[in-house]
Structures are given as structure tokens and as C-alpha cells.
Enzyme design. Structure first.
Site, PDB file in Angstrom:
ATOM      1  N   LEU A 128      43.135  41.495  35.747  1.00  0.00           N
ATOM      2  CA  LEU A 128      43.830  40.419  35.096  1.00  0.00           C
ATOM      3  C   LEU A 128      44.385  39.370  36.020  1.00  0.00           C
ATOM      4  CD1 LEU A 128      45.427  42.023  32.039  1.00  0.00           C
ATOM      5  CD2 LEU A 128      43.157  41.171  32.071  1.00  0.00           C
ATOM      6  N   ASP A 129      44.031  38.012  36.081  1.00  0.00           N
ATOM      7  CA  ASP A 129      44.576  37.345  36.976  1.00  0.00           C
ATOM      8  C   ASP A 129      46.292  37.316  36.850  1.00  0.00           C
ATOM      9  OD1 ASP A 129      45.184  34.935  35.294  1.00  0.00           O
ATOM     10  OD2 ASP A 129      43.215  34.534  35.094  1.00  0.00           O
ATOM     11  N   ARG A 130      46.704  36.448  37.836  1.00  0.00           N
ATOM     12  CA  ARG A 130      48.223  36.470  37.939  1.00  0.00           C
ATOM     13  C   ARG A 130      48.780  35.804  36.706  1.00  0.00           C
ATOM     14  NH1 ARG A 130      51.741  36.610  42.078  1.00  0.00           N
ATOM     15  NH2 ARG A 130      53.819  35.431  41.759  1.00  0.00           N
TER      16      ARG A 130
END
Length: 238
Positions: A101-103
Site C-alpha cells: 500500500l503506498d505511503r
């Protein structure tokens, strides 16, 4: 497997550090009786600092990932491994995230040290459904659901169209999107392709497995029933 190697492989320290733990009396049986490095006892009968030894190889867990945390072991800033016991990042084999999951995305993130399980979950053949909740910068146009479901949408720099995805409109600027593949920043790029921008993104479930009562930053180990949910349809969630 000797106890020193077993405990070291679970991330409690180097073999030298684990040997020191034995000398310090920190390794015991459930009753508190001190164990020695050459003792022959079962995994369940080993305690470290009064706590049961972590499960052996083959564990899986889920984390409620907050925004602002990176799925990496090395990047600058706060990492997902900072939310887990430090020894989990030192296990051998490594406890890896199942996808990323991206930041700027929150929600359900899976981890495992079982390579076979990891590949089974992410394999395109498995078609494991992931449900995302998106908050958008602009109102939905009205044709997004049909386009996303068509199986014809091409993203920039991609050579094959996306698999059909299901869009549920919550309101003008909130949508729930179910995907069965996991391309790079896919949800954000899909909405960008229809002229919109995702302001907030949250993964609500993987298969029929949901976060339940887990608060942001919390984690828990998964059992066989949980793993069965990963491969079930989201509609089967309870």
C-alpha cells in the site's frame, strides 16, 4: 534444530545474542524453569522473557496500516515494520508484505514468511478481490462504473487493458472499488484516467477478510479460518 538457531531465526537476535540470553536466564519453559541451549523441548515449551516463543515459519498476520507509513524495510521515514515487534523484521525467512500500500493509502495489509502463500495470494490466477474506499477531488461523471467493468480500460504506459473492476457509488465523491489485480497505483491511475483525483484511499478488505476491530497501527496473527477468508468473495464477509 538447536534452540539457539531456532530462536535466532525468529528474529530475537544473532546466535551470539541468543546464547547470551540463555546465560542470563531469559529463556525458560512455561513454568519459569530456566532452559539451556542444548535442551530438547518443543516449540510451545519455550518462553522468552516470560512470553511464548513466536510461531514458527509459516505465520501470516494483518496490519491496519495508517497513512504516512511506507511498505519497506529501508526507506527514510516511518516504516510498516516500526508498527510490528522489531524481531518480525529480522526473521529468517523474512516476514514480507503481501503486495504494498503506498505511503498515502491506509487499510488492510497482509504479511507472511510463507513464500508459497504469498505467491498464491498475489497470483493473477487466484483473482483475490481487494476492496478500496476512495474519496475523490471531483464529482463522479456517471460512466465510471461501466468503463471500469468493461475490461477495456488502458492505463498510461500499460500494454494490456485492466481486468474488469466493480465500482459502487457511495455518493458523488465517494466510491468503493473492487479489484482482482494489483498494478502499480492502480486505483489512483484508474480515476486519473477518467479525469479525477483520489484524495484519500483505504483498503477495506482482501477477499472476505476485513480489519474488524483493528485500530490504525494495530496488528494480529491470522489463523486458518482467516486465511480461508482471503480466498473467499468479499460478499461472504460477516
Amino acid at each position: 534444530m538447536r534452540l539457539v538457531k531456532l530462536i535466532a531465526n525468529l528474529g530475537y537476535g544473532s546466535r551470539r545474542e541468543v546464547q547470551a540470553m540463555f546465560r542470563e536466564g531469559r529463556i525458560t519453559d512455561p513454568s519459569g524453569e530456566v532452559l539451556y541451549a542444548d535442551d530438547k523441548v518443543g516449540h510451545a515449551d519455550v518462553y522468552v522473557d516470560g512470553e511464548p516463543l513466536d510461531p514458527p515459519q509459516g505465520i501470516a498476520l494483518m496490519l491496519h496500516k495508517p497513512v504516512g507509513v511506507t511498505c519497506s524495510t529501508k526507506d527514510a521515514g516511518r516504516l510498516v515494520y516500526d508498527l510490528l515487534p522489531r524481531r518480525f523484521a529480522l526473521r529468517d525467512p523474512l516476514l514480507s508484505s503481501v503486495g504494498r500500500l503506498d505511503r498515502d493509502t491506509s487499510g488492510l495489509l497482509l504479511f507472511t514468511d510463507d513464500g508459497g502463500l504469498l505467491h498464491r495470494i498475489i497470483s493473477p490466477k487466484a483473482s483475490v478481490a481487494k476492496v478500496y474506499e476512495a474519496t475523490l477531488a471531483s464529482d463522479l461523471r456517471g460512466d465510471e462504473a461501466a468503463l471500469f467493468a468493461s475490461g477495456t480500460l488502458m492505463l498510461e504506459s500499460e500494454k494490456t487493458p485492466l481486468a474488469p473492476a466493480e465500482l459502487e457509488v457511495v455518493d458523488a465523491r465517494h466510491a468503493r472499488l473492487t479489484l482482482t489485480e494489483g498494478r502499480y497505483h492502480q486505483v489512483r491511475r484508474m480515476f486519473a484516467a477518467v479525469g479525477n483525483h483520489v484524495e484519500q484511499l483505504h483498503r477495506a478488505s482482501v477477499g472476505a477478510l476485513t480489519l474488524g476491530t483493528l485500530s490504525e497501527g494495530e496488528w494480529r496473527l491470522l489463523d486458518a479460518e482467516d486465511l480461508a477468508c482471503v480466498f473467499a468473495k468479499p460478499s461472504q464477509a460477516t
